[in-house]
Scaffold this active site. Structure first.
Site, PDB file in Angstrom:
ATOM      1  N   LEU A   1      -6.582  -9.229 -12.412  1.00 58.63           N
ATOM      2  CA  LEU A   1      -7.325  -8.596 -13.608  1.00 58.63           C
ATOM      3  C   LEU A   1      -8.666  -8.532 -13.162  1.00 58.63           C
ATOM      4  CD1 LEU A   1      -7.036  -8.425 -16.673  1.00 58.63           C
ATOM      5  CD2 LEU A   1      -7.931 -10.865 -17.036  1.00 58.63           C
TER       6      LEU A   1
ATOM      7  N   HIS B   1       1.515   0.703 -12.853  1.00 54.03           N
ATOM      8  CA  HIS B   1       2.160  -0.256 -13.263  1.00 54.03           C
ATOM      9  C   HIS B   1       3.520  -0.260 -13.450  1.00 54.03           C
ATOM     10  CE1 HIS B   1       2.694  -4.388 -14.656  1.00 54.03           C
ATOM     11  NE2 HIS B   1       3.723  -4.151 -15.620  1.00 54.03           N
TER      12      HIS B   1
ATOM     13  N   LYS C   1     -15.853 -15.373  -9.621  1.00 54.16           N
ATOM     14  CA  LYS C   1     -15.405 -13.859  -9.858  1.00 54.16           C
ATOM     15  C   LYS C   1     -16.332 -12.889 -10.056  1.00 54.16           C
ATOM     16  CE  LYS C   1     -11.866 -11.140 -12.339  1.00 54.16           C
ATOM     17  NZ  LYS C   1     -10.419 -11.205 -13.197  1.00 54.16           N
TER      18      LYS C   1
ATOM     19  N   GLY D   1       0.870  -1.094  -0.168  1.00 53.79           N
ATOM     20  CA  GLY D   1       0.018   0.080  -0.061  1.00 53.79           C
ATOM     21  C   GLY D   1       0.639   1.189  -0.047  1.00 53.79           C
TER      22      GLY D   1
HETATM   23  C1  GAR Z   1       3.887  -1.210  -7.358  1.00 54.55           C
HETATM   24  O1  GAR Z   1       5.038  -1.237  -8.131  1.00 54.55           O
HETATM   25  C2  GAR Z   1       2.544  -1.298  -8.530  1.00 54.55           C
HETATM   26  O2  GAR Z   1       3.109  -0.347  -9.634  1.00 54.55           O
HETATM   27  C3  GAR Z   1       2.635  -2.621  -8.677  1.00 54.55           C
HETATM   28  O3  GAR Z   1       2.585  -3.127  -7.534  1.00 54.55           O
HETATM   29  C4  GAR Z   1       3.318  -2.478  -6.677  1.00 54.55           C
HETATM   30  C5  GAR Z   1       2.512  -2.121  -5.361  1.00 54.55           C
HETATM   31  O4  GAR Z   1       3.148  -1.545  -4.249  1.00 54.55           O
HETATM   32  N1  GAR Z   1       1.494  -2.897  -9.634  1.00 54.55           N
HETATM   33  C6  GAR Z   1       1.360  -3.830 -10.346  1.00 54.55           C
HETATM   34  O5  GAR Z   1       2.149  -4.546 -10.748  1.00 54.55           O
HETATM   35  C7  GAR Z   1       0.030  -4.045 -11.426  1.00 54.55           C
HETATM   36  N2  GAR Z   1       0.284  -4.999 -12.357  1.00 54.55           N
HETATM   37  P1  GAR Z   1       2.295  -0.670  -3.223  1.00 54.55           P
HETATM   38  O6  GAR Z   1       1.316  -1.802  -2.894  1.00 54.55           O
HETATM   39  O7  GAR Z   1       3.486  -0.439  -2.026  1.00 54.55           O
HETATM   40  O8  GAR Z   1       1.977   0.508  -3.814  1.00 54.55           O
END
Ligand code: GAR
Length: 203
Positions: A106, A123, A79, A26
């Site tokens: 997804l 992303h 889902k 988060g």
């Molecule tokens: C982040 O790096 C985000 O870009 C990635 O997950 C991480 C979450 O970090 N998201 C993806 O890969 C989506 N495909 P966080 O929980 O510390 O924000």
């Protein structure tokens, strides 16, 4: 004197009501929370929803007085039922925009259709390169010399949809997955808030 945010035609813009979806740590959610507190984003976090009841980010959100909800995919046969439960929570909290901040599933049509055009994802790659899991490891394995992060509107494909903004970071010869991920993450925190700021101004 404080001034209310105004739109292009100078009309005051009501604060956006955000629903943030997370799966883990988060840190992007925390950055958005901070940018709202600082008055940078004209919004409030109406609810934080996780598909992982144990997620660190969910505990942080609750400890910081945010409304939270969690739904295990395993608790639902289909889902679409799982997404209907999430959707109801978002509706109950009056969510205008859905923010996928490390939501590692997804999104199906049950959840997407009502929020199409009002759902953004971040992303950790320069999409369309390296969608899906382990984007930073994919980038290192490919040998790219730059990577970065992307904020985009969500469609029904994995990390797909119209790109709103991207930021580039270098990939250094000595990089590990951890060092590259850290460098991208610090840029994610700035980029996501910058995009949400613009959205919250009514553009
Ligand atoms: C982040 O790096 C985000 O870009 C990635 O997950 C991480 C979450 O970090 N998201 C993806 O890969 C989506 N495909 P966080 O929980 O510390 O924000």
């Amino acid at each position: 004197m404080t001034t209310s945010p105004t739109s292009q035609d100078d009309k005051p813009v009501a604060p956006l009501s955000l629903g943030i979806l997370i799966s883990g740590r988060g840190s992007n959610m925390k950055a958005i929370y901070g940018a709202i507190q600082d008055g940078e984003i004209n919004a409030h976090i109406a609810v934080v929803v996780s598909d992982n009841p144990e997620s660190e980010g969910l505990a942080w959100a609750a400890a910081n007085g945010l409304k939270t909800a969690s739904f295990s995919r395993q608790a639902f046969a289909k889902k679409s039922d799982f997404e209907t439960a999430i959707l109801k929570t978002l509706a109950d909290h009056g969510v205008d925009w859905v923010v996928l901040a490390g939501y590692m599933r997804l999104v199906g049509k049950t959840l997407l259709t009502p929020y199409q055009g009002r759902m953004v994802n971040i992303h950790p790659s320069l999409l369309p390169a390296f969608p899906g899991l382990h984007a930073q490891a994919q980038a290192l394995a490919y040998g790219v010399k730059v990577s970065g992060c992307t904020v985009h509107l969500v469609d029904n494909t994995m990390d797909g949809g119209p790109i709103i903004a991207q930021e580039v970071v270098p990939v250094l010869p000595e990089d590990t997955v951890a060092s590259l991920s850290d460098r991208i993450l610090s840029v994610e925190h700035v980029l996501f808030s910058r995009v949400l700021k613009v959205i919250s101004q009514g553009f």
